[in-house]
Design a protein around this motif. Structure first.
Motif, mmCIF file in Angstrom:
data_model
loop_
_atom_site.group_PDB
_atom_site.id
_atom_site.type_symbol
_atom_site.label_atom_id
_atom_site.label_comp_id
_atom_site.label_asym_id
_atom_site.label_seq_id
_atom_site.Cartn_x
_atom_site.Cartn_y
_atom_site.Cartn_z
ATOM 1 N N ASP A 1 1.274 -1.162 -12.068
ATOM 2 C CA ASP A 1 2.247 -0.063 -12.845
ATOM 3 C C ASP A 1 2.545 1.197 -12.249
ATOM 4 O O ASP A 1 3.642 1.993 -12.120
ATOM 5 C CB ASP A 1 1.954 0.149 -14.305
ATOM 6 C CG ASP A 1 1.774 -1.233 -15.053
ATOM 7 O OD1 ASP A 1 2.120 -2.113 -14.467
ATOM 8 O OD2 ASP A 1 1.530 -1.025 -16.220
ATOM 9 N N GLY A 2 1.272 1.922 -11.668
ATOM 10 C CA GLY A 2 1.347 2.981 -11.040
ATOM 11 C C GLY A 2 2.207 3.082 -9.829
ATOM 12 O O GLY A 2 2.890 4.059 -9.467
ATOM 13 N N PHE A 3 2.030 2.236 -8.895
ATOM 14 C CA PHE A 3 2.461 2.031 -7.664
ATOM 15 C C PHE A 3 4.103 1.553 -8.024
ATOM 16 O O PHE A 3 4.846 2.264 -7.146
ATOM 17 C CB PHE A 3 1.826 0.701 -6.933
ATOM 18 C CG PHE A 3 2.344 0.567 -5.409
ATOM 19 C CD1 PHE A 3 2.140 1.487 -4.430
ATOM 20 C CD2 PHE A 3 2.776 -0.620 -4.988
ATOM 21 C CE1 PHE A 3 2.666 1.591 -3.223
ATOM 22 C CE2 PHE A 3 3.284 -0.555 -3.669
ATOM 23 C CZ PHE A 3 3.191 0.356 -2.752
ATOM 24 N N ILE B 1 6.622 -6.129 -4.088
ATOM 25 C CA ILE B 1 5.352 -5.403 -4.253
ATOM 26 C C ILE B 1 4.350 -6.697 -4.075
ATOM 27 O O ILE B 1 4.359 -7.574 -4.916
ATOM 28 C CB ILE B 1 5.017 -4.522 -5.327
ATOM 29 C CG1 ILE B 1 5.917 -3.228 -4.963
ATOM 30 C CG2 ILE B 1 3.564 -4.292 -5.081
ATOM 31 C CD1 ILE B 1 5.921 -2.325 -6.131
ATOM 32 N N GLN B 2 3.402 -6.598 -3.117
ATOM 33 C CA GLN B 2 2.576 -7.977 -2.855
ATOM 34 C C GLN B 2 1.396 -7.629 -4.164
ATOM 35 O O GLN B 2 0.674 -6.422 -3.826
ATOM 36 C CB GLN B 2 1.935 -7.963 -1.680
ATOM 37 C CG GLN B 2 0.838 -9.070 -1.492
ATOM 38 C CD GLN B 2 0.482 -9.640 -0.042
ATOM 39 O OE1 GLN B 2 1.236 -9.070 0.687
ATOM 40 N NE2 GLN B 2 -0.373 -10.461 -0.128
ATOM 41 N N LYS C 1 -7.949 -10.217 1.032
ATOM 42 C CA LYS C 1 -6.603 -10.378 0.870
ATOM 43 C C LYS C 1 -5.847 -8.966 0.635
ATOM 44 O O LYS C 1 -6.273 -8.289 -0.269
ATOM 45 C CB LYS C 1 -6.211 -11.372 -0.441
ATOM 46 C CG LYS C 1 -4.700 -11.893 -0.313
ATOM 47 C CD LYS C 1 -4.381 -12.975 -1.298
ATOM 48 C CE LYS C 1 -5.020 -14.167 -0.863
ATOM 49 N NZ LYS C 1 -4.893 -15.412 -1.870
ATOM 50 N N ALA C 2 -4.640 -8.732 1.257
ATOM 51 C CA ALA C 2 -4.036 -7.567 1.021
ATOM 52 C C ALA C 2 -3.253 -7.595 -0.308
ATOM 53 O O ALA C 2 -3.108 -8.747 -0.965
ATOM 54 C CB ALA C 2 -2.732 -7.455 1.964
ATOM 55 N N GLY C 3 -2.599 -6.527 -0.896
ATOM 56 C CA GLY C 3 -1.941 -6.441 -2.161
ATOM 57 C C GLY C 3 -2.385 -5.308 -2.933
ATOM 58 O O GLY C 3 -3.682 -4.880 -2.902
ATOM 59 N N ILE C 4 -1.901 -5.102 -4.070
ATOM 60 C CA ILE C 4 -2.146 -4.122 -5.180
ATOM 61 C C ILE C 4 -3.062 -4.830 -6.052
ATOM 62 O O ILE C 4 -2.470 -5.890 -6.626
ATOM 63 C CB ILE C 4 -0.807 -3.255 -5.462
ATOM 64 C CG1 ILE C 4 0.069 -2.666 -4.536
ATOM 65 C CG2 ILE C 4 -1.239 -2.403 -6.590
ATOM 66 C CD1 ILE C 4 -0.718 -1.714 -3.746
ATOM 67 N N ARG D 1 0.833 -1.097 -0.127
ATOM 68 C CA ARG D 1 0.051 0.058 0.125
ATOM 69 C C ARG D 1 1.029 1.169 -0.016
ATOM 70 O O ARG D 1 1.928 1.188 0.440
ATOM 71 C CB ARG D 1 -0.748 -0.048 1.186
ATOM 72 C CG ARG D 1 -0.249 0.045 2.503
ATOM 73 C CD ARG D 1 -1.260 -0.425 3.737
ATOM 74 N NE ARG D 1 -0.757 -0.365 5.141
ATOM 75 C CZ ARG D 1 0.278 -1.516 5.515
ATOM 76 N NH1 ARG D 1 0.443 -2.476 4.742
ATOM 77 N NH2 ARG D 1 0.753 -1.383 6.661
ATOM 78 N N PRO D 2 0.389 2.481 -0.796
ATOM 79 C CA PRO D 2 1.099 3.538 -0.513
ATOM 80 C C PRO D 2 1.699 4.039 0.731
ATOM 81 O O PRO D 2 2.703 4.799 0.942
ATOM 82 C CB PRO D 2 0.220 4.592 -1.531
ATOM 83 C CG PRO D 2 -0.710 3.682 -2.208
ATOM 84 C CD PRO D 2 -1.005 2.460 -1.444
ATOM 85 N N LYS D 3 0.752 3.908 1.785
ATOM 86 C CA LYS D 3 1.379 4.526 3.005
ATOM 87 C C LYS D 3 2.409 3.798 3.620
ATOM 88 O O LYS D 3 3.091 4.498 3.841
ATOM 89 C CB LYS D 3 -0.091 4.501 3.989
ATOM 90 C CG LYS D 3 0.100 4.909 5.326
ATOM 91 C CD LYS D 3 -0.764 4.604 6.375
ATOM 92 C CE LYS D 3 -0.602 5.108 7.814
ATOM 93 N NZ LYS D 3 -1.544 4.473 8.656
#
Length: 217
Positions: free
Chosen positions: A140-142, A121-122, A131-134, A99-101
């Motif tokens: 791509d942005g992250f 990066i998950q 479930k966590a993750g992008i 996550r960004p934070k």
């Protein structure tokens, strides 16, 4: 089953996939395992382990690392922002940047500490709500955001949904990594690591098949 059996299966999977021998790193997942089992695997010469929780790793690994030089420990479980500093001090790599934070916290801490573990990066390839993750569409942005923060992004990690064919998720993760110029693929566990290797996994996570069934208090 045991360490030597798992390593032999990894070597065969690499050969079958036309991969360079030794190009897959075996992370021995030592969470909730008694210290004597962990020490036995260390005595066999293995030096890469994975933990799910910062607190458990704190109580286990500083002593082992002092006695077994060259041992690396990776965080493969979720990371709370308030434990990021300790995690960055404890682990060689963190596979759960999700996550960004957390990325912003780690970038700030990296400046304070003067170093940063390798980061994966998950990716929530199954877009599962629990479930966590992008999300795949946002990766791509992250990645670009993390690079702007000067974070050492080495690759991507995924945990496929249990009820779906893992190869679909391994293939997706590999494609996302390739278009972002990332070489690291943390994917594959006890039941599917050979399949993950065929899709380019660089890090596979195996626990009970090496140590025996986990012991919970």
């Amino acid at each position: 089953m045991g360490l030597s059996d798992i390593k032999a299966r990894i070597a065969k999977a690499e050969a079958d996939a036309g991969r360079e021998p030794g190009s897959t790193h075996l992370i021995a997942i030592s969470k909730v395992q008694p210290n004597e089992r962990v020490e036995a695997v260390l005595n066999e010469g293995h030096r890469l382990f994975g933990e799910n929780k910062v607190q458990e790793a704190e109580g286990k690994w500083p002593d082992f690392q002092a006695r077994f030089p060259g041992t690396e420990v990776h965080l493969v479980g979720p990371l709370q922002s308030n434990k990021a500093r300790r995690a960055m001090e404890l682990f060689t790599a963190i596979h759960s940047l999700d996550r960004p934070k957390l990325a912003r916290s780690m970038a700030r801490l990296a400046q304070e500490i003067g170093s940063c573990p390798d980061l994966f990066i998950q990716v929530n390839t199954g877009e599962e709500e629990q479930k966590a993750g992008i999300a795949p569409a946002d990766v791509d942005g992250f990645v670009a955001e993390c690079r702007d923060l000067d974070l050492p992004i080495r690759g991507l990690m995924c945990i496929p949904p249990v009820e779906e064919t893992p190869s679909l998720h391994f293939s997706l993760l590999a494609k996302i990594a390739e278009r972002n110029g990332l070489s690291g693929l943390s994917m594959g566990m006890s039941g599917d690591f050979e399949e993950a290797i065929s899709f380019g996994a660089t890090h596979v996570r195996v626990g009970s098949a090496i140590f025996g069934e986990r012991v919970y208090d």
